[in-house]
Design a protein around this motif. Structure first.
Motif, PDB file in Angstrom:
ATOM      1  N   TYR A   1      15.241   3.402   9.590  1.00  0.00           N
ATOM      2  CA  TYR A   1      15.695   4.535   8.239  1.00  0.00           C
ATOM      3  C   TYR A   1      14.600   5.328   7.610  1.00  0.00           C
ATOM      4  O   TYR A   1      14.432   6.159   7.278  1.00  0.00           O
ATOM      5  CB  TYR A   1      16.298   3.416   7.447  1.00  0.00           C
ATOM      6  CG  TYR A   1      16.586   4.264   6.343  1.00  0.00           C
ATOM      7  CD1 TYR A   1      17.954   5.043   5.864  1.00  0.00           C
ATOM      8  CD2 TYR A   1      15.984   3.916   4.972  1.00  0.00           C
ATOM      9  CE1 TYR A   1      18.225   5.600   4.858  1.00  0.00           C
ATOM     10  CE2 TYR A   1      16.364   4.527   3.759  1.00  0.00           C
ATOM     11  CZ  TYR A   1      17.219   5.296   3.643  1.00  0.00           C
ATOM     12  OH  TYR A   1      17.741   5.837   2.442  1.00  0.00           O
ATOM     13  N   GLU A   2      13.441   4.214   7.286  1.00  0.00           N
ATOM     14  CA  GLU A   2      12.249   4.690   6.651  1.00  0.00           C
ATOM     15  C   GLU A   2      11.652   5.761   7.470  1.00  0.00           C
ATOM     16  O   GLU A   2      11.090   6.938   6.928  1.00  0.00           O
ATOM     17  CB  GLU A   2      11.330   3.541   6.650  1.00  0.00           C
ATOM     18  CG  GLU A   2      11.667   2.650   5.335  1.00  0.00           C
ATOM     19  CD  GLU A   2      10.382   1.700   5.299  1.00  0.00           C
ATOM     20  OE1 GLU A   2       9.662   1.916   4.196  1.00  0.00           O
ATOM     21  OE2 GLU A   2      10.359   0.747   6.197  1.00  0.00           O
ATOM     22  N   ILE A   3      11.483   5.762   8.841  1.00  0.00           N
ATOM     23  CA  ILE A   3      10.870   6.735   9.639  1.00  0.00           C
ATOM     24  C   ILE A   3      11.576   8.252   9.605  1.00  0.00           C
ATOM     25  O   ILE A   3      10.858   9.149   9.295  1.00  0.00           O
ATOM     26  CB  ILE A   3      10.729   6.418  11.001  1.00  0.00           C
ATOM     27  CG1 ILE A   3       9.713   5.092  11.183  1.00  0.00           C
ATOM     28  CG2 ILE A   3      10.262   7.308  12.174  1.00  0.00           C
ATOM     29  CD1 ILE A   3       9.955   4.448  12.390  1.00  0.00           C
TER      30      ILE A   3
ATOM     31  N   GLU B   1       2.571   3.658  10.064  1.00  0.00           N
ATOM     32  CA  GLU B   1       2.398   2.263  10.035  1.00  0.00           C
ATOM     33  C   GLU B   1       4.104   1.807  10.233  1.00  0.00           C
ATOM     34  O   GLU B   1       4.149   0.735  10.922  1.00  0.00           O
ATOM     35  CB  GLU B   1       2.117   1.933   8.525  1.00  0.00           C
ATOM     36  CG  GLU B   1       0.684   2.256   8.300  1.00  0.00           C
ATOM     37  CD  GLU B   1       0.263   2.071   6.709  1.00  0.00           C
ATOM     38  OE1 GLU B   1      -0.943   2.442   6.544  1.00  0.00           O
ATOM     39  OE2 GLU B   1       1.235   1.838   5.829  1.00  0.00           O
ATOM     40  N   GLU B   2       4.848   2.448  10.019  1.00  0.00           N
ATOM     41  CA  GLU B   2       6.326   2.010  10.100  1.00  0.00           C
ATOM     42  C   GLU B   2       6.523   2.058  11.626  1.00  0.00           C
ATOM     43  O   GLU B   2       7.163   1.080  12.153  1.00  0.00           O
ATOM     44  CB  GLU B   2       7.189   3.225   9.389  1.00  0.00           C
ATOM     45  CG  GLU B   2       7.241   3.263   8.016  1.00  0.00           C
ATOM     46  CD  GLU B   2       7.338   2.192   7.097  1.00  0.00           C
ATOM     47  OE1 GLU B   2       7.242   0.917   7.634  1.00  0.00           O
ATOM     48  OE2 GLU B   2       7.402   2.278   5.810  1.00  0.00           O
ATOM     49  N   GLY B   3       6.036   3.004  12.445  1.00  0.00           N
ATOM     50  CA  GLY B   3       6.279   3.248  13.695  1.00  0.00           C
ATOM     51  C   GLY B   3       5.603   2.026  14.495  1.00  0.00           C
ATOM     52  O   GLY B   3       5.865   1.368  15.214  1.00  0.00           O
TER      53      GLY B   3
ATOM     54  N   VAL C   1       0.702  -1.133  -0.114  1.00  0.00           N
ATOM     55  CA  VAL C   1      -0.126   0.027   0.114  1.00  0.00           C
ATOM     56  C   VAL C   1       0.766   1.202  -0.034  1.00  0.00           C
ATOM     57  O   VAL C   1       0.580   2.220  -0.610  1.00  0.00           O
ATOM     58  CB  VAL C   1      -0.963   0.174   1.251  1.00  0.00           C
ATOM     59  CG1 VAL C   1      -1.928   1.287   1.104  1.00  0.00           C
ATOM     60  CG2 VAL C   1      -1.973  -1.162   1.179  1.00  0.00           C
ATOM     61  N   GLN C   2       1.905   1.306   0.784  1.00  0.00           N
ATOM     62  CA  GLN C   2       2.899   2.299   1.033  1.00  0.00           C
ATOM     63  C   GLN C   2       3.503   2.729  -0.604  1.00  0.00           C
ATOM     64  O   GLN C   2       3.844   3.965  -0.931  1.00  0.00           O
ATOM     65  CB  GLN C   2       3.909   2.183   1.840  1.00  0.00           C
ATOM     66  CG  GLN C   2       3.544   2.258   3.156  1.00  0.00           C
ATOM     67  CD  GLN C   2       4.439   1.557   4.227  1.00  0.00           C
ATOM     68  OE1 GLN C   2       5.436   0.941   3.927  1.00  0.00           O
ATOM     69  NE2 GLN C   2       4.212   1.575   5.526  1.00  0.00           N
ATOM     70  N   VAL C   3       3.906   1.551  -1.223  1.00  0.00           N
ATOM     71  CA  VAL C   3       4.376   1.735  -2.796  1.00  0.00           C
ATOM     72  C   VAL C   3       3.147   2.328  -3.349  1.00  0.00           C
ATOM     73  O   VAL C   3       3.525   3.714  -4.205  1.00  0.00           O
ATOM     74  CB  VAL C   3       4.678   0.397  -3.371  1.00  0.00           C
ATOM     75  CG1 VAL C   3       4.846   0.536  -4.703  1.00  0.00           C
ATOM     76  CG2 VAL C   3       6.050  -0.198  -2.730  1.00  0.00           C
TER      77      VAL C   3
HETATM   78 FE   LIG Z   1       7.583   1.247   4.351  1.00  0.00          FE
END
Ligand SMILES: [Fe+2]
Length: 169
Positions: A116-118, A146-148, A58-60
């Motif tokens: 890294y993403e956050i 979502e990453e968190g 979904v993030q993509v």
């Molecule tokens: Fe992600």
């Protein structure tokens, strides 16, 4: 962070470049997660990774949508940092012959990627806010949450699969 208006076109270029890089980050993650699911021994780790894989898809799509609306196409710029993190993760996992150590390595590797993403998404969301891109800023914020969540879930699994760490804490 304050920018004078003359610098905004430059900031826009950086913003687009970082969105394109994040698209590469997420696509590399989609490629890497199934291998980690296969190697994980703990069922809860497998499930957490499986649901994060779906979230990542979904993030993509979110990034593709933002890029299409901003530039007309969803071009990608290779994220070298993620390639290095994945390589490092694969080495850590390979070197762990014991199943619970391998699980600990998988959690450590994924959490490193999440952080890294956050950090990256946090900066790009800030760029979006400065540039007045409020819908992309909201979409990026959703991804950061979502990453968190994935990071916290893995921390709680790590506490369970490594009881020594729990006692020592
Ligand atoms: Fe992600």
């Amino acid at each position: 962070m304050k920018f004078f208006s003359a610098n905004l076109s430059n900031l826009r270029e950086l913003y687009i470049n970082q969105l394109q890089m994040l698209l590469s980050t997420e696509r590399q993650i989609i490629h890497a997660i199934p291998k980690m699911i296969e190697k994980a021994g703990d069922l809860q780790i497998k499930q957490a990774l499986q649901s994060h894989l779906q979230e990542t898809e979904v993030q993509v799509r979110r990034l593709e949508e933002i890029l299409r609306q901003t530039t007309g196409e969803a071009e990608m710029v290779k994220c070298k940092a993620l390639a290095a993190l994945v390589e490092e993760a694969e080495n850590m996992i390979q070197d762990a012959s014991d199943e619970s150590v391998r699980d600990a390595a998988i959690i450590a590797a994924i959490q490193r990627i999440e952080h890294y993403e956050i950090a990256t998404y946090g900066a790009v969301r800030h760029f979006a806010q400065i540039l007045g891109e409020s819908t992309p800023a909201q979409l990026l914020d959703q991804t950061i949450k979502e990453e968190g969540h994935a990071d916290h879930l893995l921390s709680s699994i790590a506490d369970r699969v490594n009881p020594y760490a729990q006692k020592a804490a």
